[in-house]
Design a protein around this motif. Structure first.
Motif, PDB file in Angstrom:
ATOM      1  N   HIS A 202       0.806  -1.218   0.000  1.00  0.00           N
ATOM      2  CA  HIS A 202       0.000   0.000   0.000  1.00  0.00           C
ATOM      3  C   HIS A 202       0.844   1.275   0.000  1.00  0.00           C
ATOM      4  CE1 HIS A 202      -3.353  -2.664   0.655  1.00  0.00           C
ATOM      5  NE2 HIS A 202      -2.841  -3.089   1.802  1.00  0.00           N
ATOM      6  N   GLY A 203       2.046   1.211   0.593  1.00  0.00           N
ATOM      7  CA  GLY A 203       2.904   2.391   0.627  1.00  0.00           C
ATOM      8  C   GLY A 203       3.948   2.422  -0.468  1.00  0.00           C
ATOM      9  N   LYS A 204       4.009   1.342  -1.280  1.00  0.00           N
ATOM     10  CA  LYS A 204       4.986   1.241  -2.371  1.00  0.00           C
ATOM     11  C   LYS A 204       6.419   1.418  -1.873  1.00  0.00           C
ATOM     12  CE  LYS A 204       1.367   1.014  -4.999  1.00  0.00           C
ATOM     13  NZ  LYS A 204       0.893  -0.319  -5.462  1.00  0.00           N
ATOM     14  N   LEU A 222      10.950  -0.232  16.011  1.00  0.00           N
ATOM     15  CA  LEU A 222      10.485   0.828  15.122  1.00  0.00           C
ATOM     16  C   LEU A 222      10.713   0.435  13.664  1.00  0.00           C
ATOM     17  CD1 LEU A 222       9.423   3.709  14.635  1.00  0.00           C
ATOM     18  CD2 LEU A 222      11.788   4.507  14.815  1.00  0.00           C
ATOM     19  N   LEU A 223       9.623   0.310  12.914  1.00  0.00           N
ATOM     20  CA  LEU A 223       9.713   0.004  11.485  1.00  0.00           C
ATOM     21  C   LEU A 223       9.554   1.300  10.693  1.00  0.00           C
ATOM     22  CD1 LEU A 223       8.455  -2.858  12.705  1.00  0.00           C
ATOM     23  CD2 LEU A 223       8.282  -3.351  10.279  1.00  0.00           C
ATOM     24  N   GLU A 224      10.546   1.584   9.849  1.00  0.00           N
ATOM     25  CA  GLU A 224      10.530   2.776   9.009  1.00  0.00           C
ATOM     26  C   GLU A 224      10.644   2.359   7.548  1.00  0.00           C
ATOM     27  OE1 GLU A 224      13.128   5.991  11.086  1.00  0.00           O
ATOM     28  OE2 GLU A 224      14.000   4.043  11.590  1.00  0.00           O
ATOM     29  N   ASP A 225       9.823   2.949   6.698  1.00  0.00           N
ATOM     30  CA  ASP A 225       9.917   2.632   5.272  1.00  0.00           C
ATOM     31  C   ASP A 225      10.054   3.922   4.465  1.00  0.00           C
ATOM     32  OD1 ASP A 225       7.285   3.665   4.294  1.00  0.00           O
ATOM     33  OD2 ASP A 225       6.473   2.151   5.644  1.00  0.00           O
ATOM     34  N   ASP A 226      10.377   3.773   3.203  1.00  0.00           N
ATOM     35  CA  ASP A 226      10.562   4.933   2.319  1.00  0.00           C
ATOM     36  C   ASP A 226       9.394   5.066   1.343  1.00  0.00           C
ATOM     37  OD1 ASP A 226      11.016   2.685   0.833  1.00  0.00           O
ATOM     38  OD2 ASP A 226      12.862   3.396  -0.110  1.00  0.00           O
ATOM     39  N   GLY A 227       8.217   4.622   1.777  1.00  0.00           N
ATOM     40  CA  GLY A 227       7.051   4.652   0.905  1.00  0.00           C
ATOM     41  C   GLY A 227       6.348   5.999   0.884  1.00  0.00           C
ATOM     42  N   THR A 228       5.115   5.966   0.436  1.00  0.00           N
ATOM     43  CA  THR A 228       4.344   7.197   0.277  1.00  0.00           C
ATOM     44  C   THR A 228       3.793   7.731   1.592  1.00  0.00           C
ATOM     45  OG1 THR A 228       2.360   5.859  -0.164  1.00  0.00           O
ATOM     46  CG2 THR A 228       3.663   6.566  -2.070  1.00  0.00           C
ATOM     47  N   GLY A 229       3.852   6.934   2.646  1.00  0.00           N
ATOM     48  CA  GLY A 229       3.353   7.381   3.935  1.00  0.00           C
ATOM     49  C   GLY A 229       1.837   7.326   4.029  1.00  0.00           C
ATOM     50  N   ASP A 272       5.137  10.385  14.227  1.00  0.00           N
ATOM     51  CA  ASP A 272       5.178  11.295  13.088  1.00  0.00           C
ATOM     52  C   ASP A 272       6.527  11.156  12.372  1.00  0.00           C
ATOM     53  OD1 ASP A 272       2.655  12.290  13.656  1.00  0.00           O
ATOM     54  OD2 ASP A 272       3.462  13.798  15.039  1.00  0.00           O
ATOM     55  N   SER A 273       6.511  11.312  11.061  1.00  0.00           N
ATOM     56  CA  SER A 273       7.728  11.162  10.277  1.00  0.00           C
ATOM     57  C   SER A 273       7.699  12.126   9.101  1.00  0.00           C
ATOM     58  CB  SER A 273       7.880   9.725   9.773  1.00  0.00           C
ATOM     59  OG  SER A 273       6.748   9.354   8.991  1.00  0.00           O
ATOM     60  N   SER A 274       8.887  12.554   8.685  1.00  0.00           N
ATOM     61  CA  SER A 274       9.000  13.460   7.547  1.00  0.00           C
ATOM     62  C   SER A 274       9.004  12.709   6.224  1.00  0.00           C
ATOM     63  CB  SER A 274      10.279  14.296   7.670  1.00  0.00           C
ATOM     64  OG  SER A 274      11.417  13.440   7.769  1.00  0.00           O
ATOM     65  N   TYR A 275       9.140  11.400   6.286  1.00  0.00           N
ATOM     66  CA  TYR A 275       9.132  10.575   5.078  1.00  0.00           C
ATOM     67  C   TYR A 275       8.554   9.217   5.414  1.00  0.00           C
ATOM     68  CZ  TYR A 275      13.036   7.985   7.080  1.00  0.00           C
ATOM     69  OH  TYR A 275      13.819   7.215   7.902  1.00  0.00           O
ATOM     70  N   GLY A 276       7.967   8.567   4.442  1.00  0.00           N
ATOM     71  CA  GLY A 276       7.473   7.203   4.614  1.00  0.00           C
ATOM     72  C   GLY A 276       6.447   7.063   5.721  1.00  0.00           C
ATOM     73  N   PHE A 277       6.414   5.866   6.289  1.00  0.00           N
ATOM     74  CA  PHE A 277       5.467   5.535   7.350  1.00  0.00           C
ATOM     75  C   PHE A 277       6.208   4.818   8.456  1.00  0.00           C
ATOM     76  CE2 PHE A 277       2.039   2.784   9.131  1.00  0.00           C
ATOM     77  CZ  PHE A 277       1.231   3.810   9.601  1.00  0.00           C
ATOM     78  N   HIS A 278       5.969   5.233   9.714  1.00  0.00           N
ATOM     79  CA  HIS A 278       6.656   4.666  10.863  1.00  0.00           C
ATOM     80  C   HIS A 278       5.653   3.984  11.800  1.00  0.00           C
ATOM     81  CE1 HIS A 278      10.322   7.610  10.501  1.00  0.00           C
ATOM     82  NE2 HIS A 278      10.075   6.933   9.391  1.00  0.00           N
ATOM     83  N   VAL A 279       6.024   2.809  12.270  1.00  0.00           N
ATOM     84  CA  VAL A 279       5.214   2.061  13.229  1.00  0.00           C
ATOM     85  C   VAL A 279       6.130   1.584  14.346  1.00  0.00           C
ATOM     86  CG1 VAL A 279       3.613   0.163  13.597  1.00  0.00           C
ATOM     87  CG2 VAL A 279       3.745   1.230  11.360  1.00  0.00           C
ATOM     88  N   LYS A 280       5.681   1.746  15.596  1.00  0.00           N
ATOM     89  CA  LYS A 280       6.505   1.335  16.727  1.00  0.00           C
ATOM     90  C   LYS A 280       5.746   0.327  17.588  1.00  0.00           C
ATOM     91  CE  LYS A 280       9.016   4.367  19.013  1.00  0.00           C
ATOM     92  NZ  LYS A 280       9.392   5.449  19.975  1.00  0.00           N
ATOM     93  N   LEU A 281       6.397  -0.796  17.865  1.00  0.00           N
ATOM     94  CA  LEU A 281       5.867  -1.817  18.765  1.00  0.00           C
ATOM     95  C   LEU A 281       6.664  -1.777  20.060  1.00  0.00           C
ATOM     96  CD1 LEU A 281       5.680  -4.764  16.202  1.00  0.00           C
ATOM     97  CD2 LEU A 281       3.803  -3.263  16.878  1.00  0.00           C
ATOM     98  N   ASN A 282       5.982  -1.584  21.184  1.00  0.00           N
ATOM     99  CA  ASN A 282       6.648  -1.487  22.483  1.00  0.00           C
ATOM    100  C   ASN A 282       6.316  -2.717  23.331  1.00  0.00           C
ATOM    101  OD1 ASN A 282       7.591   1.236  21.974  1.00  0.00           O
ATOM    102  ND2 ASN A 282       5.491   1.906  22.334  1.00  0.00           N
ATOM    103  N   LEU A 283       7.371  -3.364  23.843  1.00  0.00           N
ATOM    104  CA  LEU A 283       7.212  -4.543  24.690  1.00  0.00           C
ATOM    105  C   LEU A 283       8.017  -4.371  25.963  1.00  0.00           C
ATOM    106  CD1 LEU A 283       7.551  -7.342  21.985  1.00  0.00           C
ATOM    107  CD2 LEU A 283       5.489  -6.849  23.293  1.00  0.00           C
TER     108      LEU A 283
END
Length: 287
Positions: A202-204, A222-229, A272-283
């Motif tokens: 979905h984020g290419k 923390l997962l960071e990608d370079d997609g469309t966000g 929040d991120s200036s590029y892509g989409f960020h997701v954080k899993l806390n354990l």
């Protein structure tokens, strides 16, 4: 089902108590020395209380029993659907895995570019089916309230095991590899795979980086990608069957991720991120 029975018991108890209290009050008043006319009027009111009170309790009982029966039927229907999902996903795993293996063998042996391109497309679609079946399995498991298989694992074990599932993932580990977390390994891998596939589909996204850090006695992934966000309200991301755009998915994947991480006593964030989409899993870190 439990709440409907509790409601039925409570309301019936209150109804019977008020009914008995009304009769006692009427009896007490009738024992007082009053005129004949007043006595006739009191008898009429007493009969009215009996009839209306009996009708009220009958309707209350009928409504409560109906609610309990409907709740029981709904519970059975939900369990039947969950069992169906669990059975179907379990039965489909073997043929899908077999098909995946055969496609990979054909890809290795094929030299023709056109045939190889078609096989790669089939391989990707099969991967997508496998992912959706996995989501259906975990959704059914969550509906049934099944517990996870929790165990203590080191960061080193997680990195080594998951690298085989997704070799293109970029790792950045900022904690000692002996650091331990308390998780369900299979469910945790399913979450990472789900998030990675969402980023790619979905984020290419072309590249995905996983950063592991320690924050306030918690281990964060923390997962960071370079997609469309993502553009929109991030609070709605974990709502199932809510499409945010024409190209977005059903929302089941992130919903399952949220529920699984909560069952592991962790949390899910969307920084929040200036590029892509960020997701954080806390354990929580194991002391």
């Amino acid at each position: 089902m439990f709440f409907s029975l509790a409601w039925l018991f409570l309301t019936l108890s209150l109804g019977v108590w008020w009914w008995i209290l009304g009769f006692r009050q009427a009896k007490t008043i009738s024992e007082i020395s009053i005129s004949a006319e007043r006595q006739v009027e009191l008898d009429r009111v007493n009969r009215m209380l009996q009839l209306e009170g009996s009708f009220f309790l009958s309707m209350l009982t009928l409504g409560g029993v109906t609610l309990a029966v409907l709740s029981y039927r709904d519970h059975k229907r939900s369990k039947l659907i969950s069992d169906f999902f669990s059975t179907v996903t379990h039965e489909m795993k073997t043929p899908i895995a077999s098909l995946q293996l055969q496609i990979e063998v054909l890809l290795e042996d094929t030299k023709e570019p056109e045939l190889k391109r078609k096989l790669e497309k089939i391989w990707k679609e099969n991967q997508r089916i496998e992912s959706q079946m996995g989501n259906a399995f975990y959704l059914a498991s969550l509906m049934q309230g099944e517990s996870l298989y929790m165990e203590q694992l080191t960061i080193s074990d997680l990195c080594e095991s998951y690298s085989h599932h997704e070799p293109d993932l970029i790792w950045k580990v900022s904690v000692p590899k002996e650091t331990m977390v308390y998780i369900d390994k299979k469910a945790f891998f399913a979450m990472l795979k789900n998030l990675s596939e969402n980023a790619k589909r979905h984020g290419k996204a072309k590249t995905i980086k996983l950063t592991i850090t320690r924050e306030n006695k918690q281990i964060s992934f923390l997962l960071e990608d370079d997609g469309t966000g993502f553009v929109g309200n991030k609070k709605n991301l974990t709502l199932p069957f809510l499409r945010h755009s024409k190209t977005s998915g059903s929302g089941i994947g992130l919903y399952i991720v949220k529920k699984l991480i909560e069952k592991m006593k962790g949390s899910l964030e969307f920084p929040d991120s200036s590029y892509g989409f960020h997701v954080k899993l806390n354990l929580k870190e194991v002391p």
